[in-house]
Design a protein around this motif. Structure first.
Motif, PDB file in Angstrom:
ATOM      1  N   ILE A  32       5.409  -2.326 -27.503  1.00 21.59           N
ATOM      2  CA  ILE A  32       6.439  -3.186 -26.891  1.00 21.59           C
ATOM      3  C   ILE A  32       5.861  -4.512 -26.397  1.00 21.59           C
ATOM      4  CG2 ILE A  32       8.020  -3.381 -24.923  1.00 21.59           C
ATOM      5  CD1 ILE A  32       8.831  -0.503 -25.441  1.00 21.59           C
ATOM      6  N   PRO A  33       4.768  -4.539 -25.631  1.00 22.87           N
ATOM      7  CA  PRO A  33       4.227  -5.849 -25.251  1.00 22.87           C
ATOM      8  C   PRO A  33       3.652  -6.617 -26.442  1.00 22.87           C
ATOM      9  CG  PRO A  33       3.342  -4.135 -23.830  1.00 22.87           C
ATOM     10  CD  PRO A  33       4.090  -3.465 -24.914  1.00 22.87           C
ATOM     11  N   ALA A  34       3.309  -5.906 -27.513  1.00 19.79           N
ATOM     12  CA  ALA A  34       2.739  -6.577 -28.684  1.00 19.79           C
ATOM     13  C   ALA A  34       3.778  -7.378 -29.452  1.00 19.79           C
ATOM     14  CB  ALA A  34       2.076  -5.553 -29.599  1.00 19.79           C
ATOM     15  N   THR A  35       5.049  -7.279 -29.077  1.00 18.71           N
ATOM     16  CA  THR A  35       6.065  -8.094 -29.729  1.00 18.71           C
ATOM     17  C   THR A  35       6.064  -9.526 -29.197  1.00 18.71           C
ATOM     18  OG1 THR A  35       7.744  -7.377 -28.151  1.00 18.71           O
ATOM     19  CG2 THR A  35       7.547  -6.116 -30.187  1.00 18.71           C
ATOM     20  N   ILE A  36       5.376  -9.745 -28.091  1.00 17.30           N
ATOM     21  CA  ILE A  36       5.246 -11.089 -27.526  1.00 17.30           C
ATOM     22  C   ILE A  36       4.300 -11.888 -28.423  1.00 17.30           C
ATOM     23  CG2 ILE A  36       4.427 -12.410 -25.524  1.00 17.30           C
ATOM     24  CD1 ILE A  36       5.136  -9.943 -23.827  1.00 17.30           C
ATOM     25  N   PRO A  37       4.619 -13.159 -28.701  1.00 14.65           N
ATOM     26  CA  PRO A  37       3.725 -13.953 -29.540  1.00 14.65           C
ATOM     27  C   PRO A  37       2.302 -13.985 -28.982  1.00 14.65           C
ATOM     28  CG  PRO A  37       5.807 -15.084 -29.251  1.00 14.65           C
ATOM     29  CD  PRO A  37       5.840 -13.881 -28.356  1.00 14.65           C
ATOM     30  N   ASN A  64       9.457  12.151 -36.290  1.00 19.02           N
ATOM     31  CA  ASN A  64      10.443  11.106 -36.552  1.00 19.02           C
ATOM     32  C   ASN A  64      10.336   9.980 -35.531  1.00 19.02           C
ATOM     33  OD1 ASN A  64      11.334  12.608 -38.694  1.00 19.02           O
ATOM     34  ND2 ASN A  64      13.094  13.446 -37.613  1.00 19.02           N
ATOM     35  N   PHE A  65      10.073  10.314 -34.272  1.00 22.67           N
ATOM     36  CA  PHE A  65       9.897   9.291 -33.240  1.00 22.67           C
ATOM     37  C   PHE A  65       8.689   8.411 -33.555  1.00 22.67           C
ATOM     38  CE2 PHE A  65       8.091   8.105 -29.036  1.00 22.67           C
ATOM     39  CZ  PHE A  65       9.077   7.212 -28.664  1.00 22.67           C
ATOM     40  N   ASN A  66       7.597   9.026 -33.990  1.00 23.40           N
ATOM     41  CA  ASN A  66       6.407   8.265 -34.340  1.00 23.40           C
ATOM     42  C   ASN A  66       6.636   7.390 -35.568  1.00 23.40           C
ATOM     43  OD1 ASN A  66       4.124   8.829 -32.519  1.00 23.40           O
ATOM     44  ND2 ASN A  66       4.592  10.938 -33.047  1.00 23.40           N
ATOM     45  N   ILE A  67       7.431   7.865 -36.502  1.00 24.08           N
ATOM     46  CA  ILE A  67       7.740   7.051 -37.681  1.00 24.08           C
ATOM     47  C   ILE A  67       8.537   5.818 -37.279  1.00 24.08           C
ATOM     48  CG2 ILE A  67       9.084   7.018 -39.823  1.00 24.08           C
ATOM     49  CD1 ILE A  67       8.131   9.884 -40.302  1.00 24.08           C
ATOM     50  N   ILE A  68       9.465   5.966 -36.339  1.00 20.81           N
ATOM     51  CA  ILE A  68      10.236   4.811 -35.862  1.00 20.81           C
ATOM     52  C   ILE A  68       9.319   3.811 -35.167  1.00 20.81           C
ATOM     53  CG2 ILE A  68      12.005   4.112 -34.190  1.00 20.81           C
ATOM     54  CD1 ILE A  68      13.484   6.715 -34.918  1.00 20.81           C
ATOM     55  N   VAL A  69       8.391   4.299 -34.340  1.00 21.14           N
ATOM     56  CA  VAL A  69       7.438   3.405 -33.670  1.00 21.14           C
ATOM     57  C   VAL A  69       6.553   2.717 -34.710  1.00 21.14           C
ATOM     58  CG1 VAL A  69       5.524   3.293 -32.043  1.00 21.14           C
ATOM     59  CG2 VAL A  69       7.477   4.740 -31.542  1.00 21.14           C
ATOM     60  N   LEU A  70       6.167   3.441 -35.757  1.00 19.78           N
ATOM     61  CA  LEU A  70       5.366   2.860 -36.839  1.00 19.78           C
ATOM     62  C   LEU A  70       6.126   1.753 -37.544  1.00 19.78           C
ATOM     63  CD1 LEU A  70       2.798   3.021 -38.677  1.00 19.78           C
ATOM     64  CD2 LEU A  70       4.143   4.546 -40.109  1.00 19.78           C
ATOM     65  N   ALA A 116       6.104  -1.350 -35.323  1.00 15.69           N
ATOM     66  CA  ALA A 116       4.792  -2.002 -35.321  1.00 15.69           C
ATOM     67  C   ALA A 116       4.520  -2.690 -36.660  1.00 15.69           C
ATOM     68  CB  ALA A 116       3.700  -0.989 -35.014  1.00 15.69           C
ATOM     69  N   ALA A 117       4.882  -2.031 -37.762  1.00 16.99           N
ATOM     70  CA  ALA A 117       4.644  -2.615 -39.083  1.00 16.99           C
ATOM     71  C   ALA A 117       5.508  -3.851 -39.298  1.00 16.99           C
ATOM     72  CB  ALA A 117       4.915  -1.582 -40.163  1.00 16.99           C
ATOM     73  N   LEU A 118       6.743  -3.813 -38.835  1.00 17.85           N
ATOM     74  CA  LEU A 118       7.615  -4.992 -38.953  1.00 17.85           C
ATOM     75  C   LEU A 118       7.052  -6.154 -38.158  1.00 17.85           C
ATOM     76  CD1 LEU A 118      10.315  -6.197 -39.946  1.00 17.85           C
ATOM     77  CD2 LEU A 118      11.302  -5.388 -37.800  1.00 17.85           C
ATOM     78  N   THR A 167       4.066  -7.553 -39.961  1.00 16.03           N
ATOM     79  CA  THR A 167       4.485  -8.310 -41.138  1.00 16.03           C
ATOM     80  C   THR A 167       5.022  -9.686 -40.754  1.00 16.03           C
ATOM     81  OG1 THR A 167       5.055  -6.240 -42.238  1.00 16.03           O
ATOM     82  CG2 THR A 167       5.990  -8.244 -43.156  1.00 16.03           C
ATOM     83  N   LEU A 168       5.827  -9.737 -39.721  1.00 17.20           N
ATOM     84  CA  LEU A 168       6.376 -11.018 -39.287  1.00 17.20           C
ATOM     85  C   LEU A 168       5.318 -11.952 -38.732  1.00 17.20           C
ATOM     86  CD1 LEU A 168       9.677  -9.862 -37.550  1.00 17.20           C
ATOM     87  CD2 LEU A 168       9.440 -11.013 -39.733  1.00 17.20           C
ATOM     88  N   GLY A 169       4.297 -11.384 -38.102  1.00 16.63           N
ATOM     89  CA  GLY A 169       3.242 -12.199 -37.515  1.00 16.63           C
ATOM     90  C   GLY A 169       2.089 -12.500 -38.442  1.00 16.63           C
ATOM     91  N   GLY A 170       2.162 -12.038 -39.680  1.00 19.45           N
ATOM     92  CA  GLY A 170       1.085 -12.300 -40.621  1.00 19.45           C
ATOM     93  C   GLY A 170      -0.127 -11.422 -40.406  1.00 19.45           C
ATOM     94  N   GLY A 171       0.000 -10.358 -39.632  1.00 20.00           N
ATOM     95  CA  GLY A 171      -1.077  -9.419 -39.438  1.00 20.00           C
ATOM     96  C   GLY A 171      -1.880  -9.611 -38.173  1.00 20.00           C
TER      97      GLY A 171
END
Length: 73
Positions: free
Chosen positions: A18-23, A53-59, A62-64, A67-71
């Protein structure tokens, strides 16, 4: 018991993701990915699949974000 452990890995990973979504904090997703994979493996060993299933959603979150941040960003 394994399902509960899988949920625990998922919650810890979600707290990191969740905090990793911050630029400029996208690098934290790389720290969460191994925990997510461990949670998926433990959830697969469980008789119930809700933790997996919960872990797959979190994955996917994180993967999205990676991908949006270029890695990195």
């Amino acid at each position: 018991m394994l399902n509960l452990l899988s949920f625990l890995f998922g919650i810890v990973s979600l707290v990191i993701v969740i905090p990793a979504t911050i630029p400029l904090l996208g690098w934290a997703n790389w720290l969460a990915l191994p925990l997510i994979v461990i949670g998926i493996i433990v959830g697969q060993l469980s008789s119930s699949n809700s933790g997996r299933n919960f872990n797959i959603i979190v994955l996917l979150i994180a993967a999205l974000r990676l991908t949006l941040g270029g890695g990195i960003i």
